[in-house]
Scaffold this motif. Structure first.
Motif, PDB file in Angstrom:
ATOM      1  N   PRO A  47      -6.205 -12.427   4.938  1.00  0.00           N
ATOM      2  CA  PRO A  47      -5.264 -11.321   4.741  1.00  0.00           C
ATOM      3  C   PRO A  47      -4.043 -11.494   5.650  1.00  0.00           C
ATOM      4  CG  PRO A  47      -7.191 -10.580   5.992  1.00  0.00           C
ATOM      5  CD  PRO A  47      -7.352 -12.059   5.779  1.00  0.00           C
ATOM      6  N   LEU A  48      -2.883 -11.285   5.101  1.00  0.00           N
ATOM      7  CA  LEU A  48      -1.648 -11.487   5.862  1.00  0.00           C
ATOM      8  C   LEU A  48      -1.350 -10.298   6.771  1.00  0.00           C
ATOM      9  CD1 LEU A  48       0.786 -12.893   3.147  1.00  0.00           C
ATOM     10  CD2 LEU A  48      -0.898 -14.107   4.546  1.00  0.00           C
ATOM     11  N   ALA A  49      -0.681 -10.579   7.866  1.00  0.00           N
ATOM     12  CA  ALA A  49      -0.197  -9.508   8.743  1.00  0.00           C
ATOM     13  C   ALA A  49       1.000  -8.810   8.102  1.00  0.00           C
ATOM     14  CB  ALA A  49       0.192 -10.086  10.099  1.00  0.00           C
ATOM     15  N   GLU A  50       1.853  -9.595   7.464  1.00  0.00           N
ATOM     16  CA  GLU A  50       3.043  -9.016   6.823  1.00  0.00           C
ATOM     17  C   GLU A  50       2.614  -8.218   5.604  1.00  0.00           C
ATOM     18  OE1 GLU A  50       2.669 -12.068   7.818  1.00  0.00           O
ATOM     19  OE2 GLU A  50       4.190 -12.238   9.389  1.00  0.00           O
ATOM     20  N   ALA A  51       3.207  -7.046   5.429  1.00  0.00           N
ATOM     21  CA  ALA A  51       2.799  -6.174   4.319  1.00  0.00           C
ATOM     22  C   ALA A  51       3.906  -5.175   4.006  1.00  0.00           C
ATOM     23  CB  ALA A  51       1.526  -5.417   4.700  1.00  0.00           C
ATOM     24  N   VAL A  52       3.759  -4.540   2.866  1.00  0.00           N
ATOM     25  CA  VAL A  52       4.634  -3.412   2.521  1.00  0.00           C
ATOM     26  C   VAL A  52       3.765  -2.157   2.562  1.00  0.00           C
ATOM     27  CG1 VAL A  52       6.192  -2.416   0.808  1.00  0.00           C
ATOM     28  CG2 VAL A  52       5.911  -4.912   0.925  1.00  0.00           C
ATOM     29  N   HIS A  53       4.123  -1.198   3.408  1.00  0.00           N
ATOM     30  CA  HIS A  53       3.401   0.076   3.460  1.00  0.00           C
ATOM     31  C   HIS A  53       4.395   1.184   3.128  1.00  0.00           C
ATOM     32  CE1 HIS A  53       0.065  -2.007   5.276  1.00  0.00           C
ATOM     33  NE2 HIS A  53       0.777  -2.367   6.317  1.00  0.00           N
ATOM     34  N   VAL A  54       4.032   2.015   2.171  1.00  0.00           N
ATOM     35  CA  VAL A  54       4.967   3.057   1.729  1.00  0.00           C
ATOM     36  C   VAL A  54       4.372   4.441   1.984  1.00  0.00           C
ATOM     37  CG1 VAL A  54       6.370   3.906  -0.179  1.00  0.00           C
ATOM     38  CG2 VAL A  54       5.738   1.481  -0.091  1.00  0.00           C
ATOM     39  N   PRO A  55       4.803   5.112   3.076  1.00  0.00           N
ATOM     40  CA  PRO A  55       4.366   6.490   3.299  1.00  0.00           C
ATOM     41  C   PRO A  55       5.126   7.451   2.396  1.00  0.00           C
ATOM     42  CG  PRO A  55       5.562   5.616   5.221  1.00  0.00           C
ATOM     43  CD  PRO A  55       5.682   4.616   4.125  1.00  0.00           C
ATOM     44  N   GLY A  70      13.559   0.858  -1.498  1.00  0.00           N
ATOM     45  CA  GLY A  70      14.875   0.594  -0.931  1.00  0.00           C
ATOM     46  C   GLY A  70      14.892  -0.751  -0.221  1.00  0.00           C
ATOM     47  N   GLU A  71      15.932  -0.944   0.586  1.00  0.00           N
ATOM     48  CA  GLU A  71      16.127  -2.217   1.271  1.00  0.00           C
ATOM     49  C   GLU A  71      14.973  -2.525   2.231  1.00  0.00           C
ATOM     50  OE1 GLU A  71      19.976  -2.456   3.153  1.00  0.00           O
ATOM     51  OE2 GLU A  71      19.452  -4.394   4.038  1.00  0.00           O
ATOM     52  N   THR A  72      14.472  -1.480   2.905  1.00  0.00           N
ATOM     53  CA  THR A  72      13.379  -1.683   3.877  1.00  0.00           C
ATOM     54  C   THR A  72      12.160  -2.283   3.191  1.00  0.00           C
ATOM     55  OG1 THR A  72      14.147   0.273   5.035  1.00  0.00           O
ATOM     56  CG2 THR A  72      11.946  -0.485   5.589  1.00  0.00           C
ATOM     57  N   GLN A  73      11.770  -1.696   2.061  1.00  0.00           N
ATOM     58  CA  GLN A  73      10.583  -2.184   1.347  1.00  0.00           C
ATOM     59  C   GLN A  73      10.839  -3.583   0.757  1.00  0.00           C
ATOM     60  OE1 GLN A  73      11.849   1.013   0.583  1.00  0.00           O
ATOM     61  NE2 GLN A  73      10.391   2.089   1.902  1.00  0.00           N
ATOM     62  N   ALA A  98       5.745   9.459  -3.016  1.00  0.00           N
ATOM     63  CA  ALA A  98       6.239  10.337  -4.088  1.00  0.00           C
ATOM     64  C   ALA A  98       7.746  10.589  -3.946  1.00  0.00           C
ATOM     65  CB  ALA A  98       5.470  11.654  -4.074  1.00  0.00           C
ATOM     66  N   GLN A  99       8.223  10.510  -2.700  1.00  0.00           N
ATOM     67  CA  GLN A  99       9.659  10.732  -2.484  1.00  0.00           C
ATOM     68  C   GLN A  99      10.512   9.590  -3.013  1.00  0.00           C
ATOM     69  OE1 GLN A  99       9.975  11.389   1.749  1.00  0.00           O
ATOM     70  NE2 GLN A  99       8.804  13.291   1.671  1.00  0.00           N
ATOM     71  N   LEU A 100       9.872   8.453  -3.289  1.00  0.00           N
ATOM     72  CA  LEU A 100      10.631   7.296  -3.787  1.00  0.00           C
ATOM     73  C   LEU A 100      10.355   7.042  -5.276  1.00  0.00           C
ATOM     74  CD1 LEU A 100      10.162   4.886  -0.737  1.00  0.00           C
ATOM     75  CD2 LEU A 100      12.241   6.074  -1.398  1.00  0.00           C
ATOM     76  N   SER A 132       0.833  -1.205   0.000  1.00  0.00           N
ATOM     77  CA  SER A 132       0.000   0.000   0.000  1.00  0.00           C
ATOM     78  C   SER A 132       0.869   1.257   0.000  1.00  0.00           C
ATOM     79  CB  SER A 132      -0.930   0.004   1.208  1.00  0.00           C
ATOM     80  OG  SER A 132      -0.211   0.248   2.399  1.00  0.00           O
ATOM     81  N   TYR A 133       0.292   2.313  -0.518  1.00  0.00           N
ATOM     82  CA  TYR A 133       1.050   3.571  -0.590  1.00  0.00           C
ATOM     83  C   TYR A 133       0.120   4.758  -0.385  1.00  0.00           C
ATOM     84  CZ  TYR A 133      -0.611   3.348  -5.460  1.00  0.00           C
ATOM     85  OH  TYR A 133      -1.375   3.237  -6.586  1.00  0.00           O
ATOM     86  N   GLY A 134       0.706   5.850   0.084  1.00  0.00           N
ATOM     87  CA  GLY A 134      -0.078   7.057   0.316  1.00  0.00           C
ATOM     88  C   GLY A 134       0.794   8.130   0.926  1.00  0.00           C
ATOM     89  N   GLY A 135       0.146   9.036   1.659  1.00  0.00           N
ATOM     90  CA  GLY A 135       0.867  10.096   2.359  1.00  0.00           C
ATOM     91  C   GLY A 135       1.367   9.551   3.690  1.00  0.00           C
ATOM     92  N   VAL A 136       1.043  10.263   4.753  1.00  0.00           N
ATOM     93  CA  VAL A 136       1.571   9.870   6.073  1.00  0.00           C
ATOM     94  C   VAL A 136       1.105   8.473   6.480  1.00  0.00           C
ATOM     95  CG1 VAL A 136      -0.322  10.933   7.404  1.00  0.00           C
ATOM     96  CG2 VAL A 136       1.953  10.712   8.426  1.00  0.00           C
ATOM     97  N   SER A 137      -0.071   8.057   6.006  1.00  0.00           N
ATOM     98  CA  SER A 137      -0.637   6.768   6.412  1.00  0.00           C
ATOM     99  C   SER A 137      -0.011   5.585   5.687  1.00  0.00           C
ATOM    100  CB  SER A 137      -2.138   6.752   6.121  1.00  0.00           C
ATOM    101  OG  SER A 137      -2.322   6.688   4.724  1.00  0.00           O
ATOM    102  N   GLY A 138       0.681   5.826   4.585  1.00  0.00           N
ATOM    103  CA  GLY A 138       1.215   4.719   3.790  1.00  0.00           C
ATOM    104  C   GLY A 138       0.132   3.786   3.269  1.00  0.00           C
ATOM    105  N   GLY A 139      -1.090   4.286   3.170  1.00  0.00           N
ATOM    106  CA  GLY A 139      -2.192   3.467   2.656  1.00  0.00           C
ATOM    107  C   GLY A 139      -2.737   2.463   3.657  1.00  0.00           C
ATOM    108  N   THR A 140      -2.325   2.567   4.924  1.00  0.00           N
ATOM    109  CA  THR A 140      -2.722   1.543   5.906  1.00  0.00           C
ATOM    110  C   THR A 140      -4.225   1.553   6.196  1.00  0.00           C
ATOM    111  OG1 THR A 140      -2.024   3.095   7.629  1.00  0.00           O
ATOM    112  CG2 THR A 140      -0.496   1.328   7.071  1.00  0.00           C
ATOM    113  N   ARG A 141      -4.845   2.722   6.122  1.00  0.00           N
ATOM    114  CA  ARG A 141      -6.292   2.760   6.395  1.00  0.00           C
ATOM    115  C   ARG A 141      -7.052   2.054   5.292  1.00  0.00           C
ATOM    116  NH1 ARG A 141      -5.487   8.972   8.142  1.00  0.00           N
ATOM    117  NH2 ARG A 141      -4.621   8.917   6.045  1.00  0.00           N
TER     118      ARG A 141
END
Ligand SMILES: Cc1cc2nc3c(=O)[nH]c(=O)nc-3n(C[C@H](O)[C@H](O)[C@H](O)COP(=O)(O)O)c2cc1C
Length: 169
Positions: free
Chosen positions: A119-127, A141-144, A130-132, A94-103
């Motif tokens: 639905p899995l607990a493990e996920a990729v959230h990208v706050p 990056g490595e974190t994602q 646009a900066q990436l 998921s992606y978004g602003g400060v929320s990273g699409g989590t909502r």
């Protein structure tokens, strides 16, 4: 972002990966006359979507957040079929602003429950995604990448575990 994830998923090797773009699937707003559970589809696009969903054992939804919620195109695609989703595990990027699409993810998980998905607990959230972005493409990056790999490992486990339930009775 979907292309970035598909590349990681293909290198992960746990699945034969298909990239499904809902824009290309181009489903109209749901107008099937009966509940999807009955699979009495009247529209060619629904029949094609049914075949697409049925032919995959697991899903990863790459999704933004619209007004703190799931994007309508994703909800509409989920609503169109039912049995085809049953007993399949699903992860999220998921992606978004400060929320990273989590909502958006939390809202979508409620729908997945109705569809008998896991639905899995493990996920990729990208706050602040646009900066990436570089030249119009997402560059995680490595974190994602680590988060994506952890999710895919779990997706393999759940997909194998749910196989018995997916076998037609
Ligand atoms: C109607 C609408 C509502 C949005 N609401 C949110 C929101 O609640 N939270 C957020 O982080 N971004 C929100 N955004 C910004 C989206 O994250 C951003 O536009 C993103 O590019 C949408 O992805 P898409 O172009 O793949 O649909 C919203 C965008 C639109 C068009």
């Amino acid at each position: 972002m979907a292309e970035w994830f598909v590349d990681i998923a293909r290198r992960h090797g746990g699945f034969d990966v298909t990239l499904i773009d809902l824009k290309e699937v181009d489903l109209p707003l749901l107008t099937e006359p009966v509940h999807p559970r009955l699979q009495q589809y009247t529209h060619e696009k629904t029949k094609a979507w049914s075949a697409t969903v049925a032919s995959h054992d697991a899903f990863v939804f790459v999704t933004p957040e619209y007004n703190y919620s799931s994007p309508p195109a994703l909800v509409n695609a989920l609503d169109h079929v039912y049995v085809e989703w049953n007993y399949k595990a699903a992860g999220f990027v998921s992606y978004g602003g400060v929320s990273g699409g989590t909502r958006s993810v939390q809202m979508t998980k409620q729908t997945l429950g109705a569809l008998k998905m896991v639905p899995l607990a493990e996920a990729v959230h990208v706050p602040f995604f646009a900066q990436l972005m570089e030249a119009g493409k997402f560059k995680g990056g490595e974190t994602q990448q680590k988060a994506a790999t952890a999710m895919l490992d779990e997706l393999v486990r759940w997909t194998n575990a749910l196989k018995a339930l997916r076998t037609p009775r």
